[in-house]
Design a protein around this motif. Structure first.
Motif, mmCIF file in Angstrom:
data_model
loop_
_atom_site.group_PDB
_atom_site.id
_atom_site.type_symbol
_atom_site.label_atom_id
_atom_site.label_comp_id
_atom_site.label_asym_id
_atom_site.label_seq_id
_atom_site.Cartn_x
_atom_site.Cartn_y
_atom_site.Cartn_z
ATOM 1 N N PHE A 3 70.710 12.368 27.606
ATOM 2 C CA PHE A 3 69.989 12.210 26.335
ATOM 3 C C PHE A 3 70.894 12.831 25.275
ATOM 4 C CE2 PHE A 3 65.608 13.065 24.160
ATOM 5 C CZ PHE A 3 65.934 12.138 23.190
ATOM 6 N N VAL A 4 71.595 11.977 24.550
ATOM 7 C CA VAL A 4 72.728 12.396 23.715
ATOM 8 C C VAL A 4 72.452 12.110 22.246
ATOM 9 C CG1 VAL A 4 75.177 11.984 23.229
ATOM 10 C CG2 VAL A 4 74.344 11.935 25.599
ATOM 11 N N SER A 5 72.811 13.053 21.400
ATOM 12 C CA SER A 5 72.819 12.772 19.962
ATOM 13 C C SER A 5 74.238 12.892 19.431
ATOM 14 C CB SER A 5 71.887 13.729 19.197
ATOM 15 O OG SER A 5 72.237 15.071 19.413
ATOM 16 N N ILE A 6 74.577 12.002 18.524
ATOM 17 C CA ILE A 6 75.859 12.034 17.823
ATOM 18 C C ILE A 6 75.534 12.302 16.360
ATOM 19 C CG2 ILE A 6 77.925 10.738 17.182
ATOM 20 C CD1 ILE A 6 77.519 9.115 19.772
ATOM 21 N N ILE A 13 71.129 7.322 23.660
ATOM 22 C CA ILE A 13 72.161 7.775 22.726
ATOM 23 C C ILE A 13 71.628 7.560 21.315
ATOM 24 C CG2 ILE A 13 74.559 7.538 21.972
ATOM 25 C CD1 ILE A 13 75.088 6.069 24.652
ATOM 26 N N ILE A 14 71.570 8.633 20.536
ATOM 27 C CA ILE A 14 71.049 8.573 19.170
ATOM 28 C C ILE A 14 72.117 9.032 18.197
ATOM 29 C CG2 ILE A 14 69.338 9.489 17.573
ATOM 30 C CD1 ILE A 14 67.507 10.006 19.884
ATOM 31 N N ALA A 15 72.303 8.286 17.129
ATOM 32 C CA ALA A 15 73.120 8.748 16.016
ATOM 33 C C ALA A 15 72.181 9.216 14.916
ATOM 34 C CB ALA A 15 74.023 7.643 15.500
ATOM 35 N N THR A 16 72.400 10.418 14.413
ATOM 36 C CA THR A 16 71.487 10.960 13.413
ATOM 37 C C THR A 16 72.141 12.108 12.655
ATOM 38 O OG1 THR A 16 69.259 11.890 13.088
ATOM 39 C CG2 THR A 16 70.470 12.621 15.031
ATOM 40 N N LYS A 19 69.562 16.644 24.834
ATOM 41 C CA LYS A 19 70.199 17.511 25.827
ATOM 42 C C LYS A 19 71.664 17.771 25.516
ATOM 43 C CE LYS A 19 67.184 15.699 29.495
ATOM 44 N NZ LYS A 19 67.131 14.867 30.726
ATOM 45 N N ILE A 20 72.329 16.804 24.893
ATOM 46 C CA ILE A 20 73.757 16.912 24.598
ATOM 47 C C ILE A 20 73.968 16.533 23.137
ATOM 48 C CG2 ILE A 20 76.079 16.090 25.185
ATOM 49 C CD1 ILE A 20 74.914 15.232 27.921
ATOM 50 N N ILE A 21 74.779 17.310 22.425
ATOM 51 C CA ILE A 21 75.040 17.043 21.004
ATOM 52 C C ILE A 21 76.546 16.942 20.782
ATOM 53 C CG2 ILE A 21 74.764 17.851 18.638
ATOM 54 C CD1 ILE A 21 72.370 19.494 19.597
ATOM 55 N N TYR A 22 76.969 15.821 20.176
ATOM 56 C CA TYR A 22 78.352 15.646 19.751
ATOM 57 C C TYR A 22 78.391 15.575 18.230
ATOM 58 C CZ TYR A 22 79.558 14.288 24.557
ATOM 59 O OH TYR A 22 79.754 14.272 25.918
ATOM 60 N N GLY A 41 86.503 11.039 11.718
ATOM 61 C CA GLY A 41 86.908 10.121 12.787
ATOM 62 C C GLY A 41 87.046 10.759 14.145
ATOM 63 N N LYS A 42 86.803 12.061 14.259
ATOM 64 C CA LYS A 42 86.967 12.778 15.514
ATOM 65 C C LYS A 42 85.604 13.161 16.086
ATOM 66 C CE LYS A 42 91.528 13.331 15.998
ATOM 67 N NZ LYS A 42 92.260 12.941 17.239
ATOM 68 N N LEU A 43 85.481 13.052 17.406
ATOM 69 C CA LEU A 43 84.249 13.437 18.093
ATOM 70 C C LEU A 43 84.472 14.741 18.851
ATOM 71 C CD1 LEU A 43 81.368 12.193 18.649
ATOM 72 C CD2 LEU A 43 82.314 11.406 20.822
ATOM 73 N N ASN A 44 83.583 15.690 18.668
ATOM 74 C CA ASN A 44 83.750 16.961 19.377
ATOM 75 C C ASN A 44 82.387 17.577 19.704
ATOM 76 O OD1 ASN A 44 82.937 18.527 16.924
ATOM 77 N ND2 ASN A 44 84.867 17.684 16.130
#
Length: 217
Positions: free
Chosen positions: A30-33, A193-196, A206-209, A214-217
């Motif tokens: 369960f990921v958020s970007i 996967i959620i973008a917000t 559960k997981i946050i990026y 332009g970089k994901l971390n």
């Protein structure tokens, strides 16, 4: 592993929107970007959703290259059935009832009988059983978001990809929606996967990026 991205770059003319992105998504994640508007979140989700392609790098969806999938129409259609998409561009069809709006993917895929039980479970979970015969104009913004969520999930996909799903919702409706998503993730083990940029939402995942420059971390 469901999704694997390596050294993925997306460039429009001289502008690099995504720069050597690395990402792995496993079943049940369960990921958020998160990131500000214009940071490339929607661009990344469109690639993950098999809607668009990267400029360079690789993206494997269920073990297969997205370029291979995108090059074969039938393969693409079958692969997209495994992805439920809920974006800020998703719209309900005004002339259709709520029920027919939700069942629309089943009409298109000629599989209405196969999804009847999923449909009934979803409308009960979303508490919209009493809205089935209504038209979109007669329901609230929070109810519309729940209908869109049901439509994204009615084909029982393995992955739900949602782009700013709470952008037009007040706090109460936003929290209700994220609770629905958390329940689906825990009960059905659906990968989400959620973008917000909404803190009310990403703190529940559960997981946050973070996506920035332009970089994901």
């Amino acid at each position: 592993m469901l999704l694997e991205v390596k050294n993925l770059t997306k460039q429009y003319e001289n502008k690099v929107v995504l720069n050597e992105i690395e990402l792995q998504i496993n079943e049940g994640d369960f990921v958020s970007i998160i990131g500000p508007s214009g940071s490339g979140k929607s661009t990344l989700l469109n690639i993950l959703s098999l809607i668009s392609n990267q400029t360079s790098g690789t993206y494997n969806f269920l073990g297969e290259s997205n370029k291979t999938i995108l090059a074969d129409y039938n393969y693409l259609i079958n692969s997209r059935k495994k992805i439920g998409i809920m974006s800020n561009l998703s719209e309900l069809i005004p002339d259709l009832s709520i029920k027919d709006n939700i069942l629309l993917p089943g009409y298109i895929g000629n599989c209405l009988n196969e999804i009847d039980s999923v449909y009934k479970e979803l409308i009960n979970l979303a508490n919209i059983v009493n809205l089935q015969n209504e038209k979109p104009i007669n329901i609230s913004s929070g109810e519309r978001q729940r209908v869109l969520l049901c439509r994204a999930l009615v084909l029982n996909p393995e992955i739900l990809i949602a782009d700013e799903p709470t952008s037009n919702l007040d706090e109460s409706n936003a929290l209700n929606l994220i609770e629905h998503l958390a329940y689906l993730n825990n009960k059905n083990n659906i990968t989400i996967i959620i973008a917000t940029h909404d803190q009310r939402i990403y703190t529940k995942t559960k997981i946050i990026y973070g996506l920035s420059n332009g970089k994901l971390n």
